[in-house]
Design a protein around this motif. Structure first.
Motif, PDB file in Angstrom:
ATOM      1  N   GLY A 113     -44.837 -46.950 -79.383  1.00 13.19           N
ATOM      2  CA  GLY A 113     -44.392 -46.686 -77.879  1.00 13.19           C
ATOM      3  C   GLY A 113     -45.323 -47.227 -76.946  1.00 13.19           C
ATOM      4  O   GLY A 113     -44.691 -47.028 -75.901  1.00 13.19           O
ATOM      5  N   TYR A 114     -46.392 -46.916 -77.677  1.00 13.19           N
ATOM      6  CA  TYR A 114     -48.073 -47.633 -76.210  1.00 13.19           C
ATOM      7  C   TYR A 114     -47.770 -48.528 -75.755  1.00 13.19           C
ATOM      8  O   TYR A 114     -47.925 -49.089 -74.374  1.00 13.19           O
ATOM      9  CB  TYR A 114     -49.592 -46.987 -76.309  1.00 13.19           C
ATOM     10  CG  TYR A 114     -49.455 -45.580 -77.636  1.00 13.19           C
ATOM     11  CD1 TYR A 114     -49.528 -44.491 -76.928  1.00 13.19           C
ATOM     12  CD2 TYR A 114     -49.960 -45.879 -78.798  1.00 13.19           C
ATOM     13  CE1 TYR A 114     -50.049 -43.679 -77.009  1.00 13.19           C
ATOM     14  CE2 TYR A 114     -50.598 -44.635 -78.621  1.00 13.19           C
ATOM     15  CZ  TYR A 114     -50.018 -43.944 -78.432  1.00 13.19           C
ATOM     16  OH  TYR A 114     -50.901 -42.360 -78.869  1.00 13.19           O
ATOM     17  N   ALA A 115     -47.664 -49.566 -75.787  1.00 11.58           N
ATOM     18  CA  ALA A 115     -47.263 -51.414 -76.085  1.00 11.58           C
ATOM     19  C   ALA A 115     -46.300 -50.726 -74.928  1.00 11.58           C
ATOM     20  O   ALA A 115     -46.526 -52.437 -73.347  1.00 11.58           O
ATOM     21  CB  ALA A 115     -46.929 -51.767 -76.476  1.00 11.58           C
ATOM     22  N   ARG A 116     -44.939 -50.960 -74.884  1.00 15.84           N
ATOM     23  CA  ARG A 116     -43.941 -50.765 -73.698  1.00 15.84           C
ATOM     24  C   ARG A 116     -44.128 -49.890 -72.854  1.00 15.84           C
ATOM     25  O   ARG A 116     -43.799 -50.096 -71.597  1.00 15.84           O
ATOM     26  CB  ARG A 116     -42.953 -49.985 -74.911  1.00 15.84           C
ATOM     27  CG  ARG A 116     -41.416 -49.932 -73.836  1.00 15.84           C
ATOM     28  CD  ARG A 116     -40.512 -49.770 -74.906  1.00 15.84           C
ATOM     29  NE  ARG A 116     -39.475 -49.911 -73.661  1.00 15.84           N
ATOM     30  CZ  ARG A 116     -37.704 -49.809 -74.362  1.00 15.84           C
ATOM     31  NH1 ARG A 116     -38.041 -49.475 -75.297  1.00 15.84           N
ATOM     32  NH2 ARG A 116     -36.871 -50.323 -73.111  1.00 15.84           N
ATOM     33  N   GLU A 117     -45.164 -48.589 -72.781  1.00 16.81           N
ATOM     34  CA  GLU A 117     -44.905 -48.700 -71.700  1.00 16.81           C
ATOM     35  C   GLU A 117     -45.957 -48.964 -70.688  1.00 16.81           C
ATOM     36  O   GLU A 117     -46.344 -48.811 -69.979  1.00 16.81           O
ATOM     37  CB  GLU A 117     -45.908 -46.583 -71.938  1.00 16.81           C
ATOM     38  CG  GLU A 117     -44.917 -45.216 -72.277  1.00 16.81           C
ATOM     39  CD  GLU A 117     -45.830 -43.934 -72.722  1.00 16.81           C
ATOM     40  OE1 GLU A 117     -46.753 -44.424 -71.768  1.00 16.81           O
ATOM     41  OE2 GLU A 117     -45.360 -43.955 -73.733  1.00 16.81           O
ATOM     42  N   ALA A 118     -47.309 -50.041 -72.196  1.00 14.75           N
ATOM     43  CA  ALA A 118     -48.409 -50.336 -70.948  1.00 14.75           C
ATOM     44  C   ALA A 118     -47.524 -51.388 -70.035  1.00 14.75           C
ATOM     45  O   ALA A 118     -47.507 -52.239 -69.313  1.00 14.75           O
ATOM     46  CB  ALA A 118     -49.736 -50.455 -71.418  1.00 14.75           C
ATOM     47  N   ALA A 119     -46.668 -52.525 -70.873  1.00 14.54           N
ATOM     48  CA  ALA A 119     -46.208 -53.442 -70.656  1.00 14.54           C
ATOM     49  C   ALA A 119     -45.334 -53.175 -69.655  1.00 14.54           C
ATOM     50  O   ALA A 119     -44.881 -54.123 -68.449  1.00 14.54           O
ATOM     51  CB  ALA A 119     -44.852 -54.312 -71.600  1.00 14.54           C
TER      52      ALA A 119
END
Length: 192
Positions: A113-119
């Motif tokens: 879920g890192y990419a979602r948080e950053a996006a």
């Protein structure tokens, strides 16, 4: 103009400009054939990663159309700070208030879920701080992880370009996803 107040914190990430000490983690991404498979550049040599790091260090603000805001996604897996990816926002058009979203993640940290948080943080910066009307993202149709994330972010698929460009020696297809500022506001209202 957008000059974020760094660091930007999400639930598990620190988003910040790239720094000299990020070389090793950056090269794990830029030097990985699986990471660059759907990107416009090839696997980087150590020298190319050094040059890429220097460029990224200078992409900490948006002061004019065409610029990229490129931030390191820093997490602390196993209690150690690591750059696990990067997230970008390009100021595509001042007149039309358009931006472009992108992200790259080290495969060792995918599925967390890192990419979602950053996006989501970049969408917030684009809509709420830069005042954009529309943010879009383009991805190779074979990159199911990327377009799946864009869908989960609430972006809608607007286009499917068939063999629209030669990509790494062959014609490729692209999906275009987008979100409008009113759609962003609506999602923020419904999530509170």
């Amino acid at each position: 103009m957008l000059r974020p107040d760094y660091p930007i914190r999400t639930e598990r990430l620190t988003l910040r400009p790239f720094a000299d000490g990020d070389y090793d983690d950056l090269h794990l991404m830029t030097g990985d054939p699986e990471v660059v498979r759907y990107l416009y550049w090839e696997v980087h040599t150590p020298q190319e990663t050094r040059a890429a790091l220097e460029r990224r260090k200078g992409q900490a603000a948006l002061t004019e159309e065409g610029q990229w805001l490129t931030l390191a996604m820093q997490a602390e897996p196993e209690g150690q700070p690591r750059v696990v990816g990067q997230v970008v926002l390009r100021w595509a058009s001042v007149a039309h208030r358009q931006g472009e979203l992108g992200f790259t993640l080290n495969p060792a940290f995918q599925g967390r879920g890192y990419a979602r948080e950053a996006a989501e943080a970049m969408l917030r910066l684009g809509f709420e701080d830069l005042g954009l009307h529309r943010i879009y993202a383009a991805c190779d149709t074979r990159n199911t992880a990327s377009w799946g994330l864009l869908t989960r972010l609430g972006m809608r698929r607007e286009a499917h370009f068939v063999e629209d460009e030669i990509f790494k020696g062959e014609y490729g297809d692209q999906y275009i996803y987008a979100m409008l500022d009113r759609e962003w506001r609506s999602r923020q209202t419904s999530s509170t």
